[in-house]
Design a protein around this motif. Structure first.
Motif, PDB file in Angstrom:
ATOM      1  N   ILE A 114      55.870  -5.067  46.440  1.00 43.92           N
ATOM      2  CA  ILE A 114      56.168  -5.842  47.648  1.00 43.92           C
ATOM      3  C   ILE A 114      56.785  -4.935  48.711  1.00 43.92           C
ATOM      4  O   ILE A 114      56.464  -5.051  49.910  1.00 43.92           O
ATOM      5  N   ARG A 115      57.669  -4.030  48.290  1.00 45.01           N
ATOM      6  CA  ARG A 115      58.237  -3.066  49.252  1.00 45.01           C
ATOM      7  C   ARG A 115      57.128  -2.272  49.932  1.00 45.01           C
ATOM      8  O   ARG A 115      57.184  -2.002  51.144  1.00 45.01           O
ATOM      9  N   ALA A 116      56.118  -1.880  49.148  1.00 43.16           N
ATOM     10  CA  ALA A 116      55.006  -1.118  49.734  1.00 43.16           C
ATOM     11  C   ALA A 116      54.211  -1.974  50.716  1.00 43.16           C
ATOM     12  O   ALA A 116      53.788  -1.498  51.772  1.00 43.16           O
ATOM     13  N   LEU A 117      53.987  -3.248  50.382  1.00 42.12           N
ATOM     14  CA  LEU A 117      53.249  -4.117  51.289  1.00 42.12           C
ATOM     15  C   LEU A 117      53.991  -4.324  52.606  1.00 42.12           C
ATOM     16  O   LEU A 117      53.369  -4.502  53.662  1.00 42.12           O
ATOM     17  N   LEU A 118      55.333  -4.286  52.537  1.00 40.98           N
ATOM     18  CA  LEU A 118      56.126  -4.481  53.747  1.00 40.98           C
ATOM     19  C   LEU A 118      56.090  -3.274  54.660  1.00 40.98           C
ATOM     20  O   LEU A 118      56.430  -3.358  55.846  1.00 40.98           O
ATOM     21  N   GLY A 119      55.656  -2.123  54.151  1.00 44.04           N
ATOM     22  CA  GLY A 119      55.575  -0.916  54.964  1.00 44.04           C
ATOM     23  C   GLY A 119      56.904  -0.191  55.022  1.00 44.04           C
ATOM     24  O   GLY A 119      57.862  -0.528  54.326  1.00 44.04           O
ATOM     25  N   GLY A 120      56.958   0.848  55.849  1.00 36.13           N
ATOM     26  CA  GLY A 120      58.169   1.647  55.957  1.00 36.13           C
ATOM     27  C   GLY A 120      57.902   3.095  55.600  1.00 36.13           C
ATOM     28  O   GLY A 120      56.764   3.497  55.330  1.00 36.13           O
ATOM     29  N   PRO A 121      58.952   3.909  55.557  1.00 36.77           N
ATOM     30  CA  PRO A 121      58.769   5.348  55.343  1.00 36.77           C
ATOM     31  C   PRO A 121      58.437   5.727  53.903  1.00 36.77           C
ATOM     32  O   PRO A 121      58.020   6.852  53.649  1.00 36.77           O
ATOM     33  N   HIS A 122      58.619   4.831  52.935  1.00 35.42           N
ATOM     34  CA  HIS A 122      58.415   5.202  51.535  1.00 35.42           C
ATOM     35  C   HIS A 122      57.314   4.356  50.886  1.00 35.42           C
ATOM     36  O   HIS A 122      57.393   4.019  49.702  1.00 35.42           O
ATOM     37  N   GLU A 143      54.107   5.059  50.074  1.00 35.05           N
ATOM     38  CA  GLU A 143      53.316   5.646  48.987  1.00 35.05           C
ATOM     39  C   GLU A 143      54.142   5.810  47.722  1.00 35.05           C
ATOM     40  O   GLU A 143      53.645   5.561  46.620  1.00 35.05           O
ATOM     41  N   SER A 144      55.388   6.212  47.848  1.00 28.10           N
ATOM     42  CA  SER A 144      56.216   6.358  46.648  1.00 28.10           C
ATOM     43  C   SER A 144      56.424   5.007  45.973  1.00 28.10           C
ATOM     44  O   SER A 144      56.495   4.918  44.741  1.00 28.10           O
ATOM     45  N   ALA A 145      56.511   3.938  46.769  1.00 30.05           N
ATOM     46  CA  ALA A 145      56.653   2.600  46.184  1.00 30.05           C
ATOM     47  C   ALA A 145      55.381   2.196  45.437  1.00 30.05           C
ATOM     48  O   ALA A 145      55.448   1.632  44.336  1.00 30.05           O
ATOM     49  N   PHE A 146      54.203   2.495  46.021  1.00 32.40           N
ATOM     50  CA  PHE A 146      52.949   2.206  45.330  1.00 32.40           C
ATOM     51  C   PHE A 146      52.885   2.953  43.999  1.00 32.40           C
ATOM     52  O   PHE A 146      52.529   2.373  42.957  1.00 32.40           O
ATOM     53  N   LEU A 147      53.188   4.244  44.037  1.00 28.91           N
ATOM     54  CA  LEU A 147      53.107   5.052  42.820  1.00 28.91           C
ATOM     55  C   LEU A 147      54.114   4.598  41.779  1.00 28.91           C
ATOM     56  O   LEU A 147      53.812   4.583  40.574  1.00 28.91           O
ATOM     57  N   ALA A 148      55.308   4.202  42.230  1.00 24.14           N
ATOM     58  CA  ALA A 148      56.305   3.702  41.286  1.00 24.14           C
ATOM     59  C   ALA A 148      55.828   2.421  40.612  1.00 24.14           C
ATOM     60  O   ALA A 148      56.022   2.214  39.412  1.00 24.14           O
ATOM     61  N   ALA A 149      55.206   1.548  41.395  1.00 27.89           N
ATOM     62  CA  ALA A 149      54.692   0.299  40.825  1.00 27.89           C
ATOM     63  C   ALA A 149      53.600   0.557  39.800  1.00 27.89           C
ATOM     64  O   ALA A 149      53.538  -0.082  38.749  1.00 27.89           O
ATOM     65  N   LEU A 150      52.710   1.513  40.102  1.00 28.07           N
ATOM     66  CA  LEU A 150      51.598   1.797  39.209  1.00 28.07           C
ATOM     67  C   LEU A 150      52.021   2.573  37.967  1.00 28.07           C
ATOM     68  O   LEU A 150      51.404   2.437  36.903  1.00 28.07           O
ATOM     69  N   ASP A 151      53.053   3.386  38.092  1.00 28.39           N
ATOM     70  CA  ASP A 151      53.480   4.238  36.983  1.00 28.39           C
ATOM     71  C   ASP A 151      54.558   3.598  36.117  1.00 28.39           C
ATOM     72  O   ASP A 151      55.035   4.209  35.161  1.00 28.39           O
ATOM     73  N   MET A 152      54.944   2.367  36.424  1.00 24.81           N
ATOM     74  CA  MET A 152      55.986   1.691  35.664  1.00 24.81           C
ATOM     75  C   MET A 152      55.511   1.486  34.224  1.00 24.81           C
ATOM     76  O   MET A 152      54.352   1.124  33.997  1.00 24.81           O
ATOM     77  N   PRO A 153      56.364   1.737  33.214  1.00 27.17           N
ATOM     78  CA  PRO A 153      55.960   1.502  31.814  1.00 27.17           C
ATOM     79  C   PRO A 153      55.472   0.069  31.610  1.00 27.17           C
ATOM     80  O   PRO A 153      56.108  -0.884  32.061  1.00 27.17           O
ATOM     81  N   GLY A 154      54.327  -0.065  30.979  1.00 24.81           N
ATOM     82  CA  GLY A 154      53.783  -1.390  30.695  1.00 24.81           C
ATOM     83  C   GLY A 154      52.975  -1.996  31.809  1.00 24.81           C
ATOM     84  O   GLY A 154      52.470  -3.118  31.673  1.00 24.81           O
ATOM     85  N   ALA A 155      52.828  -1.284  32.935  1.00 22.21           N
ATOM     86  CA  ALA A 155      52.093  -1.866  34.065  1.00 22.21           C
ATOM     87  C   ALA A 155      50.648  -2.162  33.691  1.00 22.21           C
ATOM     88  O   ALA A 155      50.085  -3.194  34.088  1.00 22.21           O
ATOM     89  N   ARG A 156      50.037  -1.285  32.903  1.00 19.45           N
ATOM     90  CA  ARG A 156      48.634  -1.480  32.521  1.00 19.45           C
ATOM     91  C   ARG A 156      48.444  -2.633  31.531  1.00 19.45           C
ATOM     92  O   ARG A 156      47.311  -3.068  31.297  1.00 19.45           O
ATOM     93  N   SER A 157      49.533  -3.101  30.923  1.00 23.40           N
ATOM     94  CA  SER A 157      49.401  -4.204  29.958  1.00 23.40           C
ATOM     95  C   SER A 157      49.148  -5.537  30.649  1.00 23.40           C
ATOM     96  O   SER A 157      48.870  -6.529  29.980  1.00 23.40           O
ATOM     97  N   HIS A 158      49.267  -5.559  31.982  1.00 24.52           N
ATOM     98  CA  HIS A 158      48.947  -6.752  32.755  1.00 24.52           C
ATOM     99  C   HIS A 158      47.823  -6.377  33.726  1.00 24.52           C
ATOM    100  O   HIS A 158      48.066  -6.039  34.892  1.00 24.52           O
ATOM    101  N   PRO A 159      46.576  -6.415  33.258  1.00 27.67           N
ATOM    102  CA  PRO A 159      45.451  -5.849  34.020  1.00 27.67           C
ATOM    103  C   PRO A 159      45.270  -6.433  35.412  1.00 27.67           C
ATOM    104  O   PRO A 159      44.926  -5.712  36.333  1.00 27.67           O
ATOM    105  N   LEU A 160      45.471  -7.739  35.590  1.00 27.35           N
ATOM    106  CA  LEU A 160      45.261  -8.307  36.921  1.00 27.35           C
ATOM    107  C   LEU A 160      46.283  -7.757  37.905  1.00 27.35           C
ATOM    108  O   LEU A 160      45.939  -7.385  39.029  1.00 27.35           O
ATOM    109  N   PHE A 161      47.527  -7.685  37.484  1.00 25.63           N
ATOM    110  CA  PHE A 161      48.565  -7.120  38.347  1.00 25.63           C
ATOM    111  C   PHE A 161      48.253  -5.656  38.663  1.00 25.63           C
ATOM    112  O   PHE A 161      48.342  -5.221  39.816  1.00 25.63           O
TER     113      PHE A 161
END
Length: 966
Positions: free
Chosen positions: A811-819, A821-839
């Motif tokens: 959500i932080r990434a969707l809101l925009g701002g200076p960070h 890309e780092s927010a997108f990468l943090a969301a994608l690299d979070m442990p267990g993120a792939r266990s919820h495929p739709l998300f």
């Protein structure tokens, strides 16, 4: 097409040449003998297929058969042989209701050009010599005189028109001669149904005829319930008619019954064992109260025609053989030695061969079994009351007093109240409960109540029976027993004996406020702390369903006051129920907040103490909860505990949805819905519909979303079940969002967060945070998105639920701002993120869209390609199309297409107006003046337009739908 069954056939191959030329179907001509022309006019002999016949009439239209390819092929082959001048016979045999009559009717209708003689034997005439022959030959009796004088005299005597003595061999020869005369011009078909009731004289005569048919175009088809190798038809070709395959049984059910759910169909098919009559009757038997009544009696529900058919089959046997078969049906475990001892006591031990020859019994070293429970139930139901009393008395005397079934057999003999037997049954039920036989315990306790003398004893035993029936998965019957117990002798003993059953029933009915009331009251009435803990946890579940902070706080307080052994272990469970830090929920230090401990507890906790699946998912407990549910499922299936199985399937479906196992989720939700509707657990049925609605929203099936939501809201709004209402609103909002209608989506989703609204629920507001935020960003409500991000961040910090941390970053990434890309990468690299495929796929999509707008096309293509592949694998069609459109926009400039009408329709009404004016090359201030808004607002709207249409420059608007509508 062959249905895969391999019937037990012993058909003689045709041998030798035909003695006559092949006979072609044709009408009798004037040159035929006068008596033979008269045969064509006789009812039941020849003419159209819908003519009447002697005996019981055959239906006017041919029967519709399912899965009888082998049988009809054999019968049609006999007719073809007769048309070629070769005769033969066939005995169709099998259990009552298996379809023999339908096959007899089939062959009758297929032989339209034949001379047809038919008869259906009757038990009332089975002792009258030649009664069957009289019924069979009555239509052609005037033609006896065409035969030789001795044969004509024998037939007259057999038909009762002469007092001359009869010789069976002479009568048989006379019948053969008559059939051969009939066959001089046309083939002859003789059919006899219910051959087990033929009188012996007719049976001997037909046996003589059937063995001498080969040189003549005559076919005899006999239907009998018994194995011909052991009875009067020995040596004749035979074909055993077995049960239908499951596929054929389903076809039959679809043809005779109104459409029903898959679970009910599977249950009826399993119960009927392939017996067509049982299938037809089971389609008309009520699956709730009446079925439960049969269940608690320990019997398979049997329709009236099946009862009559098997009673008739038993009556055809000697009295000792009847006793042995009913003994085997009444003995609960099929113990061979017990049945044999009881048979000897009844003087029936010499009838074993006759009993086995019926084909109803299969005798092994230690067991006596029936082919299928429907046969056992029909035999028992078809026997007389006096026979049943005799066999139960004999079985009780044949087993020790310690046998688990001794008391039951005594109870079946008792015809008045007997406290001694009631006490024995109560003791037996206690042993049944210890070994997990809850259905047996319910049956034993119900009978014990019937035999009790004092109203208070009746009430106590009915309360015990109600709880056992609930544990066995019979909620409708359980509620009736509990009502009876309260009516006879109300008091605290009912809550103690039923272990707070009233509140559990209210939860099943979807009435959380009433459930909470009964559960908390009964916490004080029960004496066992463990039961009080269970009731308190269920009260928490009820308050959570109703989103009642005050009730939840009171339930937590009551639970903390319980004195339960090992409290340190179960106290961790209470942390799960705090889905918010609202003041109403006590932030007491007594509630464990160590999430790793709670996770460990979730792996071993009794499933009824676990939180609802949605709340467990919010805590990140998907894996341990899934393990707990999977452990329970096989055992519940084995014990046929339908109510509890429906609960487990409903909860499993939620977890499977989040895990991306959508086929499994759909299967679990569909089966759970069918079971819940059968047993009347409305709350679970609604939960299953919500799971199916969630799937439909993700797949873009908006009609199904609307249908499921309407069914759920019809009950949940009236009963104040906010959890169900919130889930329905969430599904509706998801469907609109994924179809590109963010304003409409936000109108539904925002209700989850509005205090006082019927759909407001903290757990669902938390789970839907990403959807709310995405819709809010699209419509310019960044404040709503920022609030959801804060809520998620707080929840993640408190629970260590990685999904919440990942969603907050997204959500932080969707809101925009200076960070961003780092927010997108943090969301994608979070442990267990792939266990919820739709998300995870949505995160890749958002990231890819942001990269494309920044003209980083190569990197964007990689992210968008992975998102599209994930959506495609899941079946999330609306999101797959969106990812595909974004991919096309990342190609070379010449390969990109202009956004189409569907994309333009994703814009809000104000964004469309701004886009059209911008396409005319008006400046922001000119647009602002035209629309009477600020130029900053114009800039905001244009930013949304560019994002939604996947364009980067103002000039590109000229090639969009906005440019064409100037």
């Amino acid at each position: 097409m062959n249905d895969g069954r391999r019937p037990n056939t012993r058909l003689r191959p045709a041998c030798g040449a035909a003695s006559t030329k092949p006979i072609r179907p044709k009408q009798l001509d004037d040159a035929a003998p006068r008596w033979l022309r008269a045969v064509g006019d006789q009812p039941g002999v020849a003419g159209s297929p819908d003519e009447p016949r002697a005996g019981t009439p055959i239906s006017a239209s041919p029967p519709r058969l399912f899965g009888r390819h082998a049988e009809t092929t054999a019968l049609d082959a006999l007719l073809d042989q007769a048309r070629a001048g070769i005769g033969d016979a066939l005995v169709l045999w099998g259990e009552p209701g298996i379809g023999k009559t339908a096959l007899v009717q089939h062959v009758h209708h297929r032989a339209g050009e034949f001379v047809r003689l038919s008869h259906r034997a009757a038990r009332a005439e089975s002792e009258l010599d030649f009664a069957g022959l009289h019924g069979l030959l009555r239509p052609v009796s005037k033609h006896f005189e065409s035969l030789a004088a001795p044969q004509a005299a024998a037939l007259r005597s057999a038909a009762g028109s002469s007092s001359e003595p009869t010789n069976p061999l002479v009568v048989g020869a006379a019948v053969l001669s008559l059939l051969c005369r009939l066959a001089d011009k046309r083939p002859v078909l003789v059919t006899v149904d219910d051959g087990q009731w033929l009188d012996d004289a007719t049976a001997r005569c037909l046996g003589i005829v059937a063995r001498r048919l080969h040189p003549h175009p005559v076919v005899i088809v006999l239907a009998d319930q018994h194995d011909p190798a052991a009875r009067r038809w020995e040596g004749l070709p035979e074909l055993r008619v077995d049960g239908l395959t499951d596929a054929s049984a389903r076809q039959l059910l679809a043809a005779v019954a109104a459409p029903t759910d898959e679970v009910a169909v599977a249950d009826m098919v399993a119960k009927a064992g392939g017996n067509p009559l049982a299938l037809r009757e089971s389609a008309g038997i009520c699956e709730s109260a009446e079925d439960d009544e049969h269940r608690i009696r320990g019997r398979t529900p049997i329709g009236p025609r099946m009862r009559r058919a098997f009673r008739a089959a038993l009556d055809a046997l000697s009295a000792p053989a009847q006793l042995l078969i009913v003994l085997a049906a009444a003995e609960c475990d099929g113990d061979r030695r017990t049945v044999q001892r009881a048979g000897r006591a009844l003087g029936a031990h010499d009838a074993w061969d006759e009993a086995i020859d019926t084909g109803l019994l299969q005798v092994g070293d230690d067991q006596i079994e029936f082919r299928h429970p429907i046969v056992r139930g029909a035999v028992y139901a078809g026997s007389g009351a006096e026979i049943r009393r005799r066999v139960h008395r004999a079985l009780a005397e044949a087993m020790s007093d310690e046998s688990p079934h001794h008391a039951w057999h005594l109870a079946e003999v008792a015809d008045d109240r007997d406290e001694q037997i009631a006490t024995l049954l109560e003791r037996t039920a206690a042993h049944s409960l210890l070994r997990g036989a809850t259905s047996a315990a319910a049956r034993e306790l119900r009978r014990a109540a019937e035999l009790s003398s004092l109203p208070i004893d009746v009430s106590k035993r009915l309360a015990d029976a109600a709880r056992a029936a609930w544990d066995a998965g019979w909620p409708a019957l359980s509620e009736r027993l509990l009502d009876d117990a309260e009516r006879l002798a109300p008091g605290d003993h009912i809550a103690r004996r039923s272990r707070g059953l009233r509140g559990l029933l209210e939860i099943a009915r979807g009435r959380p406020d009433r459930a909470y009331h009964y559960l908390t009251i009964d916490m004080d009435r029960v004496t066992d702390p463990g039961t009080a803990l269970e009731l308190g946890t269920m009260a928490l579940r009820a308050s959570w369903s109703a989103a009642r902070d005050d009730l939840q706080a009171a339930a937590l307080t009551r639970l903390l006051e319980l004195d339960v052994d090992g409290r340190a272990g179960w106290a961790a469970l209470l942390a799960w129920w705090r889905d918010t830090d609202r003041p109403a929920v006590p932030p007491t230090s007594a509630i464990a907040t160590d999430v790793p401990d709670a996770t460990v507890t979730a792996r071993t906790a009794v499933s009824r103490l676990l939180p609802p699946t949605y709340l467990g998912h919010a805590w990140g407990l998907d894996e341990p909860m899934g393990e707990a549910l999977r452990r329970r499922t096989p055992d519940l299936r084995r014990r046929d505990e339908r109510a509890r199985l429906a609960v487990v399937l409903a909860e499993t479906a939620v977890l499977e949805n989040f895990a991306g196992n959508w086929a499994a989720a759909e299967s679990s939700a569909g089966e759970g819905l069918g079971l819940a509707e059968q047993v009347g657990t409305d709350h679970i049925a609604a939960q299953c519909r919500n799971s199916l609605g969630w799937l439909a929203a993700a797949r873009g099936e908006e009609d199904l979303v609307a249908e499921a939501g309407a069914r759920v809201l019809q009950g949940s709004l009236a009963q104040g079940v906010r959890s169900l209402t919130a889930a329905a609103y969430w599904n509706r909002g998801m469907a609109s969002l994924f179809q590109g209608r963010p304003e409409e989506a936000l109108a539904s989703l925002i209700r989850l967060t509005e205090p006082g609204h019927a759909a407001a629920h903290p757990t669902f507001a938390l789970l839907a945070s990403l959807d709310i935020a995405e819709a809010a960003v699209y419509v310019g409500r960044h404040d709503l998105a920022e609030k959801r991000a804060r809520e998620l961040h707080t929840w993640a910090r408190r629970t260590k639920a990685s999904w919440a941390d990942s969603a907050a970053q997204l959500i932080r990434a969707l809101l925009g701002g200076p960070h961003v890309e780092s927010a997108f990468l943090a969301a994608l690299d979070m442990p267990g993120a792939r266990s919820h495929p739709l998300f995870y796929a949505r995160a890749q999509l958002f990231y890819g869209e942001w990269l494309r707008r920044g003209r980083r096309r190569t990197t964007a293509r990689a992210r968008l390609g992975e998102a599209r592949a994930l959506f495609d694998g899941l079946g999330a069609e609306p999101l797959r199309r969106r990812a595909q459109r974004e991919l096309e926009l990342t190609g070379p400039p010449g390969s990109r297409r202009a956004p189409d009408i569907a994309e333009f329709s994703r814009l809000t009404a104000q964004e469309q107006r701004v886009a059209r004016l911008a396409a005319e090359q008006l400046t922001n201030r000119e647009i602002a003046a035209r629309l009477r808004i600020s130029h900053r607002t114009v800039g905001h709207h244009l930013g949304n337009v560019f994002a939604k249409l996947g364009i980067n420059e103002r000039v590109q608007l000229r090639h969009t739908h906005a440019g064409h509508e100037r």
